[in-house]
Design a protein around this motif. Structure first.
Motif, PDB file in Angstrom:
ATOM      1  N   ARG A   4       0.846  -1.189   0.000  1.00 47.97           N
ATOM      2  CA  ARG A   4       0.000   0.000   0.000  1.00 47.97           C
ATOM      3  C   ARG A   4       0.888   1.249   0.000  1.00 47.97           C
ATOM      4  O   ARG A   4       1.762   1.388   0.855  1.00 47.97           O
ATOM      5  CB  ARG A   4      -0.936  -0.022   1.207  1.00 47.97           C
ATOM      6  CG  ARG A   4      -1.969  -1.139   1.136  1.00 47.97           C
ATOM      7  CD  ARG A   4      -2.639  -1.398   2.484  1.00 47.97           C
ATOM      8  NE  ARG A   4      -3.153  -0.185   3.111  1.00 47.97           N
ATOM      9  CZ  ARG A   4      -4.316   0.380   2.806  1.00 47.97           C
ATOM     10  NH1 ARG A   4      -5.090  -0.163   1.867  1.00 47.97           N
ATOM     11  NH2 ARG A   4      -4.718   1.471   3.425  1.00 47.97           N
ATOM     12  N   VAL A   6       1.288   5.634  -0.596  1.00 46.15           N
ATOM     13  CA  VAL A   6       0.793   7.002  -0.761  1.00 46.15           C
ATOM     14  C   VAL A   6       1.835   7.753  -1.582  1.00 46.15           C
ATOM     15  O   VAL A   6       3.032   7.676  -1.298  1.00 46.15           O
ATOM     16  CB  VAL A   6       0.594   7.718   0.595  1.00 46.15           C
ATOM     17  CG1 VAL A   6       0.358   9.209   0.385  1.00 46.15           C
ATOM     18  CG2 VAL A   6      -0.584   7.106   1.352  1.00 46.15           C
ATOM     19  N   VAL A   7       1.387   8.460  -2.620  1.00 43.46           N
ATOM     20  CA  VAL A   7       2.278   9.230  -3.485  1.00 43.46           C
ATOM     21  C   VAL A   7       2.082  10.717  -3.206  1.00 43.46           C
ATOM     22  O   VAL A   7       0.975  11.231  -3.314  1.00 43.46           O
ATOM     23  CB  VAL A   7       2.004   8.937  -4.976  1.00 43.46           C
ATOM     24  CG1 VAL A   7       2.904   9.798  -5.859  1.00 43.46           C
ATOM     25  CG2 VAL A   7       2.216   7.460  -5.276  1.00 43.46           C
ATOM     26  N   ARG A  15       2.836  13.357  -9.981  1.00 48.09           N
ATOM     27  CA  ARG A  15       2.123  12.532  -9.010  1.00 48.09           C
ATOM     28  C   ARG A  15       1.244  11.503  -9.714  1.00 48.09           C
ATOM     29  O   ARG A  15       1.259  10.307  -9.361  1.00 48.09           O
ATOM     30  CB  ARG A  15       1.272  13.441  -8.122  1.00 48.09           C
ATOM     31  CG  ARG A  15       0.621  12.758  -6.950  1.00 48.09           C
ATOM     32  CD  ARG A  15       0.011  13.786  -6.013  1.00 48.09           C
ATOM     33  NE  ARG A  15      -1.147  14.479  -6.577  1.00 48.09           N
ATOM     34  CZ  ARG A  15      -1.215  15.776  -6.766  1.00 48.09           C
ATOM     35  NH1 ARG A  15      -0.202  16.564  -6.470  1.00 48.09           N
ATOM     36  NH2 ARG A  15      -2.317  16.328  -7.265  1.00 48.09           N
ATOM     37  N   ALA A  16       0.511  11.948 -10.728  1.00 46.57           N
ATOM     38  CA  ALA A  16      -0.372  11.044 -11.460  1.00 46.57           C
ATOM     39  C   ALA A  16       0.418   9.994 -12.219  1.00 46.57           C
ATOM     40  O   ALA A  16       0.014   8.821 -12.295  1.00 46.57           O
ATOM     41  CB  ALA A  16      -1.249  11.842 -12.421  1.00 46.57           C
ATOM     42  N   SER A  19       1.710   7.382  -9.774  1.00 46.39           N
ATOM     43  CA  SER A  19       0.576   6.595  -9.286  1.00 46.39           C
ATOM     44  C   SER A  19       0.123   5.588 -10.334  1.00 46.39           C
ATOM     45  O   SER A  19      -0.172   4.424 -10.014  1.00 46.39           O
ATOM     46  CB  SER A  19      -0.584   7.509  -8.904  1.00 46.39           C
ATOM     47  OG  SER A  19      -0.238   8.344  -7.814  1.00 46.39           O
ATOM     48  N   ASP A  23       0.243   1.669  -9.621  1.00 43.06           N
ATOM     49  CA  ASP A  23      -1.066   1.016  -9.528  1.00 43.06           C
ATOM     50  C   ASP A  23      -1.237  -0.086 -10.570  1.00 43.06           C
ATOM     51  O   ASP A  23      -2.073  -0.978 -10.406  1.00 43.06           O
ATOM     52  CB  ASP A  23      -2.174   2.058  -9.691  1.00 43.06           C
ATOM     53  CG  ASP A  23      -3.170   2.027  -8.543  1.00 43.06           C
ATOM     54  OD1 ASP A  23      -2.982   1.228  -7.609  1.00 43.06           O
ATOM     55  OD2 ASP A  23      -4.136   2.801  -8.581  1.00 43.06           O
ATOM     56  N   GLU A  29      -0.607  -1.144  -4.565  1.00 44.03           N
ATOM     57  CA  GLU A  29      -1.860  -0.382  -4.607  1.00 44.03           C
ATOM     58  C   GLU A  29      -1.606   1.031  -4.094  1.00 44.03           C
ATOM     59  O   GLU A  29      -1.129   1.211  -2.975  1.00 44.03           O
ATOM     60  CB  GLU A  29      -2.909  -1.058  -3.726  1.00 44.03           C
ATOM     61  CG  GLU A  29      -4.224  -0.294  -3.650  1.00 44.03           C
ATOM     62  CD  GLU A  29      -5.181  -0.865  -2.618  1.00 44.03           C
ATOM     63  OE1 GLU A  29      -6.309  -0.324  -2.509  1.00 44.03           O
ATOM     64  OE2 GLU A  29      -4.802  -1.822  -1.911  1.00 44.03           O
ATOM     65  N   VAL A  30      -1.906   2.021  -4.911  1.00 41.50           N
ATOM     66  CA  VAL A  30      -1.813   3.417  -4.476  1.00 41.50           C
ATOM     67  C   VAL A  30      -3.116   3.756  -3.771  1.00 41.50           C
ATOM     68  O   VAL A  30      -4.177   3.798  -4.391  1.00 41.50           O
ATOM     69  CB  VAL A  30      -1.568   4.366  -5.664  1.00 41.50           C
ATOM     70  CG1 VAL A  30      -1.586   5.822  -5.183  1.00 41.50           C
ATOM     71  CG2 VAL A  30      -0.242   4.055  -6.339  1.00 41.50           C
ATOM     72  N   GLU A  33      -3.174  10.065  -2.767  1.00 40.93           N
ATOM     73  CA  GLU A  33      -2.197  11.006  -3.293  1.00 40.93           C
ATOM     74  C   GLU A  33      -2.227  12.262  -2.430  1.00 40.93           C
ATOM     75  O   GLU A  33      -3.238  12.547  -1.784  1.00 40.93           O
ATOM     76  CB  GLU A  33      -2.502  11.358  -4.753  1.00 40.93           C
ATOM     77  CG  GLU A  33      -2.401  10.190  -5.715  1.00 40.93           C
ATOM     78  CD  GLU A  33      -2.673  10.606  -7.154  1.00 40.93           C
ATOM     79  OE1 GLU A  33      -2.721  11.842  -7.423  1.00 40.93           O
ATOM     80  OE2 GLU A  33      -2.855   9.726  -8.011  1.00 40.93           O
TER      81      GLU A  33
END
Length: 222
Positions: A4, A6-7, A15-16, A19, A23, A29-30, A33
């Motif tokens: 798991r 977090v970005v 960031r996208a 992710s 992902d 799994e992201v 954000e």
């Protein structure tokens, strides 16, 4: 079981992109954000991820402060992102508890590999360039209050000190085992003892401690 993540990065496209890459992996799994350091801390506290991918330069609260808070809070590991390989904040980020760092132009496969390695409890320290970078920042950093070398090192056995010295040179467990002519299991035990006795989080902090205690000096890394 998925890793798991977090970005956190203030640039939405970056960031996208990270992710999306993460992902797409079957074992990652992201879960959230974040666009700044404060949001990153909040996301970690809410979602309890295994790893925080965190940009060093962030608005509201910078990545170093966010890393320090996250590392003090629990078991979430922190992997820092930086634009330049000689970013002046890298050393402080590692001191804050980060388990390693990546350049933002990292290749897709290297990003995925890094997340898996750090989430598994290791650190991005094996490449000699990383070791030399840490040595450089240690040499240039302002003096910090630390216990005298003899006092701190006295808690380690001779073999454990030797193991720490090789860790600081960037050797892997397998390489240390060959140098010491012992099994990898024995090396893992030595590494665990070093971390426990010195109160360190991982190999990154062990290397920093080795330089600060004078066990190894910049230039000794291979």
């Amino acid at each position: 079981m998925s890793i798991r993540v977090v970005v956190a990065d203030d640039q939405e496209l970056v960031r996208a992109g990270f992710s999306m890459i993460l992902d797409a992996q079957p074992d990652i799994e992201v879960v959230a954000e974040a666009g700044d350091g404060a949001q990153a801390i909040a996301a970690v506290r809410e979602h309890r991820p295994d790893l925080l991918l965190l940009d060093i330069r962030m608005p509201v609260m910078d990545g170093i402060e966010a890393a320090r808070a996250v590392c003090a809070d629990g078991d979430c590991r922190v992997l820092m992102l930086t634009t330049f390989d000689l970013d002046d904040y890298v050393y402080d980020a590692l001191r804050a508890g980060a388990s390693g760092f990546l350049l933002k132009d990292v290749r897709r496969d290297a990003l995925v590999h890094a997340v898996r390695v750090v989430a598994a409890g290791e650190s991005l320290l094996a490449p000699s360039v990383t070791t030399r970078l840490i040595a450089d920042f240690t040499a240039r950093a302002a003096p910090r209050t630390v216990a005298p070398p003899s006092e701190r090192l006295s808690v380690l056995t001779g073999r454990e000190q030797e193991t720490l010295r090789m860790m600081a040179r960037g050797l892997s467990n397998a390489e240390i085992a060959r140098e010491m002519v012992v099994s990898e299991h024995t090396v893992k035990t030595h590494v665990s003892n070093v971390l426990t006795k010195l109160g360190l989080r991982d190999r990154v902090q062990a290397v920093i401690a080795a330089y600060e205690m004078g066990l190894i000096v910049p230039g000794d890394a291979r």
